[in-house]
Write a protein that holds these residues in place. Structure first.
Motif, PDB file in Angstrom:
ATOM      1  N   THR A   1       0.830  -1.212   0.000  1.00  0.00           N
ATOM      2  CA  THR A   1       0.000   0.000   0.000  1.00  0.00           C
ATOM      3  C   THR A   1       0.858   1.253   0.000  1.00  0.00           C
ATOM      4  O   THR A   1       0.593   2.196  -0.754  1.00  0.00           O
ATOM      5  CB  THR A   1      -0.936  -0.002   1.222  1.00  0.00           C
ATOM      6  OG1 THR A   1      -1.745  -1.177   1.171  1.00  0.00           O
ATOM      7  CG2 THR A   1      -1.820   1.219   1.239  1.00  0.00           C
ATOM      8  N   ILE A   2       1.884   1.278   0.818  1.00  0.00           N
ATOM      9  CA  ILE A   2       2.772   2.442   0.869  1.00  0.00           C
ATOM     10  C   ILE A   2       3.492   2.625  -0.469  1.00  0.00           C
ATOM     11  O   ILE A   2       3.646   3.753  -0.950  1.00  0.00           O
ATOM     12  CB  ILE A   2       3.766   2.299   2.039  1.00  0.00           C
ATOM     13  CG1 ILE A   2       3.018   2.462   3.356  1.00  0.00           C
ATOM     14  CG2 ILE A   2       4.889   3.310   1.939  1.00  0.00           C
ATOM     15  CD1 ILE A   2       3.841   2.134   4.576  1.00  0.00           C
ATOM     16  N   ALA A   3       3.919   1.543  -1.095  1.00  0.00           N
ATOM     17  CA  ALA A   3       4.597   1.639  -2.390  1.00  0.00           C
ATOM     18  C   ALA A   3       3.667   2.200  -3.452  1.00  0.00           C
ATOM     19  O   ALA A   3       4.076   3.048  -4.272  1.00  0.00           O
ATOM     20  CB  ALA A   3       5.124   0.270  -2.806  1.00  0.00           C
ATOM     21  N   VAL A   4       2.411   1.772  -3.469  1.00  0.00           N
ATOM     22  CA  VAL A   4       1.447   2.270  -4.455  1.00  0.00           C
ATOM     23  C   VAL A   4       1.151   3.744  -4.221  1.00  0.00           C
ATOM     24  O   VAL A   4       1.091   4.535  -5.173  1.00  0.00           O
ATOM     25  CB  VAL A   4       0.155   1.425  -4.422  1.00  0.00           C
ATOM     26  CG1 VAL A   4      -0.953   2.069  -5.221  1.00  0.00           C
ATOM     27  CG2 VAL A   4       0.430   0.022  -4.938  1.00  0.00           C
ATOM     28  N   VAL A   5       0.983   4.137  -2.968  1.00  0.00           N
ATOM     29  CA  VAL A   5       0.693   5.540  -2.659  1.00  0.00           C
ATOM     30  C   VAL A   5       1.879   6.430  -3.045  1.00  0.00           C
ATOM     31  O   VAL A   5       1.689   7.502  -3.639  1.00  0.00           O
ATOM     32  CB  VAL A   5       0.337   5.692  -1.160  1.00  0.00           C
ATOM     33  CG1 VAL A   5       0.329   7.145  -0.739  1.00  0.00           C
ATOM     34  CG2 VAL A   5      -1.002   5.055  -0.876  1.00  0.00           C
ATOM     35  N   MET A   6       3.088   6.006  -2.742  1.00  0.00           N
ATOM     36  CA  MET A   6       4.268   6.806  -3.089  1.00  0.00           C
ATOM     37  C   MET A   6       4.442   6.918  -4.598  1.00  0.00           C
ATOM     38  O   MET A   6       4.755   7.985  -5.121  1.00  0.00           O
ATOM     39  CB  MET A   6       5.526   6.194  -2.460  1.00  0.00           C
ATOM     40  CG  MET A   6       5.558   6.272  -0.959  1.00  0.00           C
ATOM     41  SD  MET A   6       5.602   7.959  -0.349  1.00  0.00           S
ATOM     42  CE  MET A   6       7.221   8.449  -0.870  1.00  0.00           C
ATOM     43  N   THR A   7       4.213   5.816  -5.326  1.00  0.00           N
ATOM     44  CA  THR A   7       4.335   5.851  -6.781  1.00  0.00           C
ATOM     45  C   THR A   7       3.294   6.765  -7.400  1.00  0.00           C
ATOM     46  O   THR A   7       3.618   7.578  -8.275  1.00  0.00           O
ATOM     47  CB  THR A   7       4.193   4.429  -7.351  1.00  0.00           C
ATOM     48  OG1 THR A   7       5.182   3.600  -6.755  1.00  0.00           O
ATOM     49  CG2 THR A   7       4.354   4.425  -8.849  1.00  0.00           C
TER      50      THR A   7
END
Length: 50
Positions: free
Chosen positions: A18-24
């Motif tokens: 989830t954090i990776a998707v939000v940052m991307t």
């Protein structure tokens, strides 16, 4: 009943994704707002074939 260690591990995996998707997505939106990414640059294939 599921063990707590396994649930913590699965929660950690989901949180990381989830954090990776939000940052991307935040970086893509920021780059598009700054004019770095132009999404409409390529010509339309239908219009060029006419």
């Amino acid at each position: 009943m599921a063990d707590r260690i396994g649930l913590k591990f699965v929660g950690f995996i989901f949180a990381s994704v989830t954090i990776a998707v939000v940052m991307t997505s935040a970086l893509v939106v920021k780059g598009h707002a700054d004019g770095q990414f132009i999404l409409d640059q390529s010509p339309n294939a239908y219009a060029s074939s006419r």
